[in-house]
Structure formats: C-alpha cells, structure tokens
Scaffold this active site. Structure first.
Site, PDB file in Angstrom:
ATOM      1  CE  LYS A  73      -3.649   2.378   2.503  1.00  0.00           C
ATOM      2  NZ  LYS A  73      -4.586   2.329   3.636  1.00  0.00           N
ATOM      3  NE  ARG A 123      -6.161  10.413   3.910  1.00  0.00           N
ATOM      4  CZ  ARG A 123      -4.892  10.648   3.581  1.00  0.00           C
ATOM      5  NH1 ARG A 123      -4.424  11.883   3.598  1.00  0.00           N
ATOM      6  NH2 ARG A 123      -4.089   9.666   3.250  1.00  0.00           N
ATOM      7  CE  LYS A 157      -6.297   1.856  -0.431  1.00  0.00           C
ATOM      8  NZ  LYS A 157      -6.906   1.765   0.887  1.00  0.00           N
ATOM      9  CB  SER A 168     -11.224   7.829  -3.063  1.00  0.00           C
ATOM     10  OG  SER A 168      -9.928   8.188  -2.611  1.00  0.00           O
TER      11      SER A 168
HETATM   12  C1  PBG Z   1      -6.997   3.314   5.685  1.00  0.00           C
HETATM   13  C2  PBG Z   1      -7.504   3.305   4.293  1.00  0.00           C
HETATM   14  C3  PBG Z   1      -7.430   4.337   3.354  1.00  0.00           C
HETATM   15  C4  PBG Z   1      -8.049   3.864   2.198  1.00  0.00           C
HETATM   16  C5  PBG Z   1      -8.504   2.581   2.465  1.00  0.00           C
HETATM   17  N1  PBG Z   1      -8.131   2.244   3.759  1.00  0.00           N
HETATM   18  C6  PBG Z   1      -6.937   5.716   3.498  1.00  0.00           C
HETATM   19  C7  PBG Z   1      -5.496   5.980   3.593  1.00  0.00           C
HETATM   20  O1  PBG Z   1      -4.660   5.080   3.627  1.00  0.00           O
HETATM   21  O2  PBG Z   1      -5.157   7.182   3.677  1.00  0.00           O
HETATM   22  C8  PBG Z   1      -8.194   4.632   0.933  1.00  0.00           C
HETATM   23  C9  PBG Z   1      -9.230   4.115  -0.024  1.00  0.00           C
HETATM   24  C10 PBG Z   1      -9.521   5.063  -1.125  1.00  0.00           C
HETATM   25  O3  PBG Z   1      -8.865   6.101  -1.295  1.00  0.00           O
HETATM   26  O4  PBG Z   1     -10.477   4.782  -1.867  1.00  0.00           O
HETATM   27  N2  PBG Z   1      -8.003   2.899   6.582  1.00  0.00           N
END
Ligand code: PBG
Length: 325
Positions: free
Chosen positions: A198, A208, A250, A276
């Site tokens: 990730k 966010r 991811k 997102s």
């Molecule tokens: C952390 C988490 C995030 C996302 C999924 N799990 C946010 C981050 O790491 O800042 C992002 C998913 C997305 O952007 O669609 N709980």
C-alpha cells in the site's frame, strides 16, 4: 510489401474479438467498498465522489442487498464515527457498538453467507489525530502498541460477523498479530485480505472526505514510497509468511507494474484497489464530457484484471456488475 502476418484478422467482428479476448471481467471479480456513518439522518453523497454515499444503517442494508443482487463478489465496509466519538486510541474501533462493528452485524444479519463481508481493520477512521495507529509521546506512530489495538479490533470485527479482515494500516507484523488473535478467540475461519503493498498516494484525497478524516500531514512513515518496487515484493513475502489469505496492491492504476509482479509471485489470490482518486478522476472527466464514462470504467477495470488482479475493489462494483451480468 505484402504483409505476411495480419493480426487484424482476429479483430474483424465483435464475435471474433469476444472469442479471442484474453482477459475477462465478471461481477464476482468486483468488490464494493461501502461507508456507514453514525449520527446521520439520511444517506450523504460524498461531494468529491459523486455517486458514492455515506450510508445510514438502513441505507447500508438496502444498498448492500442491491449490490449482492447485481452479483458483486463481496463488500468492504468502512465506518465513519461521529467526530465526538473519536479519541487518541481509536476506541470506537473496538467498541461492539462502534459504527463499523454495528454495520458489520447489520450486513451479516441481512446477507448471511450470500456474499463475502469484509471489514477495514485500521484505526484511522477512529482516531482524533487521523493516523492509522496510536502515537508515541513524541507523536510518531507506535508500531507495536498499534498491533495490540489491531488484535482487539480484529476480534471485535470477527465477533460482528466479518468473513474477511482487511488490515490496511501498514504496520510491521500486523498480519501475524491479527492471525494469532483470531485463532486464540476461536475464529480460525476468518481470513485476511492483507493490504500488502500500500503506497502513500495523493490519490487517496477524496477518501479523506469520505470518512471525515482528521489527518493532518501524511502517512509516509508507514505507507510505501511510490518510488519503490522491490520493497513491495518484500512486503508481499512478509505478509504471505505471516499467514495472509489474499494480498492486495493499492492504489491500482498507477501501480499496475507492481500488481503484475505481485501476481506472478503470489500463490494466493491477488486483489487491487481502484481507490477514491481513481474514481473521482474518471467521474470528473466524464462530467465535463471529456471521456465516455462507462467505457473508461470498463477499460480501467479490464486493465487492472489484465495486470494480474483476481479481484478488484472499485466504487463502481455494483454498477459494473449490473452491466456485465
Ligand atoms: C486506511 C484506508 C485508506 C483507504 C482505504 N483504507 C486511506 C489511507 O490510507 O489514507 C483509501 C481508499 C480510497 O482512497 O479509496 N483505513
């Protein structure tokens, strides 16, 4: 010069192209991420993700049922607590009546084993500082103290009915710690979709807003540097050694090279998360009339599959499943 080889022969008709397509996209390959929010009276559209909603408990059940009827392979649930319910250790994450655990119970109650119910196993939605773990006195994310919280969170999510947990916090040792906690609590059958690779991505921006995150700053001390490839493979190896049942890359579209390498290396199913910002970019361009939305969605999902994903998490899961079935 007369061409000896004519690849165009295999592109002549839709039937011919269908016959020779290497990559397929089926509803079962798609997982729908969903948001359930505490203290809202009606579903609330996320302004930076048009078409995606923070759900009430009631609308969550209804939307989940619709997605399952469309044929999606699973659901990934995120909780959005009320701001006043956040604290430094993310207590809401382990409270059986916290928003995410309640939402999981509702989904399991509504859907049983008809789909695969997944839970985000991470503290960032629940902490008042917005980080994925608890902090040391100097304000750094404390890896091992966070693991203790993840262990408790994992058991709470399993008790609430999750089939698969999605540890997304990128703490070292999280998969092994969660495995041990689940086994000790009798949840041998609850698995982990490990966010193995990730990256610290700018494309998480709209998420966010989606979870009302309180984060200031960034996650670069725990999420990976976009510059690195080998490190992703090491993360995957560690998660597999720790007992991950599936691994994930991811974001998806900026990391298709990583996805291909992980898919070649992994002997467990591989997922990719079209996040997102990927959703928002295509949506915004389409709203401007600059691209054909549905075609762009299908092309992006097919490309993620072609790069090696068995499973794709996408905010278009239910809609695309409807087109494909
Ligand atoms: C952390 C988490 C995030 C996302 C999924 N799990 C946010 C981050 O790491 O800042 C992002 C998913 C997305 O952007 O669609 N709980």
């Amino acid at each position: 010069m007369y061409p000896e080889f004519r690849p165009r022969r295999l592109r002549t008709t839709p039937a011919m192209r269908r016959l020779v397509a290497e990559t397929s996209l089926e509803p079962r390959h798609l997982v729908l991420p969903m948001f359930v929010a505490d203290g809202i009276g009606a579903p609330r559209e996320i302004s930076s993700m048009p078409g995606v909603f923070q759900h009430t408990f009631d609308s969550l059940r209804a939307a989940a049922t619709t997605a399952v009827e469309a044929g999606v392979g699973g659901l990934m649930l995120f909780g959005v607590p009320r701001p006043e319910d956040k604290d430094a250790r993310g207590s809401g994450a382990t409270d059986p009546d916290g928003v995410l655990n309640r939402g999981l119970r509702d989904l399991r109650d509504e859907l049983g084993d008809a789909t695969v119910i997944m839970a985000d196993t991470c503290l960032d939605e629940f902490t008042d500082h917005g980080h994925c773990g608890v902090l040391t006195e100097s304000g750094r994310v404390d890896n091992d103290a966070t693991l203790e919280r993840y262990a408790e969170m994992a058991v709470a999510q399993a008790e609430s009915g999750a089939h698969l947990l999605g540890p997304s916090g990128m703490m070292d040792g999280q998969v092994a710690t969660i495995r041990a906690a689940l086994d000790a609590a009798g949840f041998q059958d609850v698995g982990q979709l490990a966010y193995a690779a990730k990256y610290a991505s700018a494309f998480y921006g709209p998420f966010r807003e989606a979870v009302g995150s309180s984060l200031e700053g960034d996650r670069r001390t725990y999420q990976q540097d976009p510059a690195n490839r080998r490190e992703a493979l090491r993360e995957v190896d560690l998660d597999l050694a720790e007992g991950a049942d599936l691994v994930m890359v991811k974001p998806a579209m900026s990391y298709l090279d990583i996805l291909r390498e992980v898919a070649d290396r992994s002997d467990v199913p591989v997922a990719a998360y079209q996040i997102s910002g990927e959703y928002s970019m295509i949506t915004a361009a389409a709203q401007n009339g600059w691209i054909d939305r549905d075609a762009a969605v299908l092309e992006s999902l097919t490309s993620i599959r072609r790069a090696g994903a068995d499973i794709v998490l996408t905010y278009w899961a239910a809609e695309a499943a409807g087109w494909l079935s």
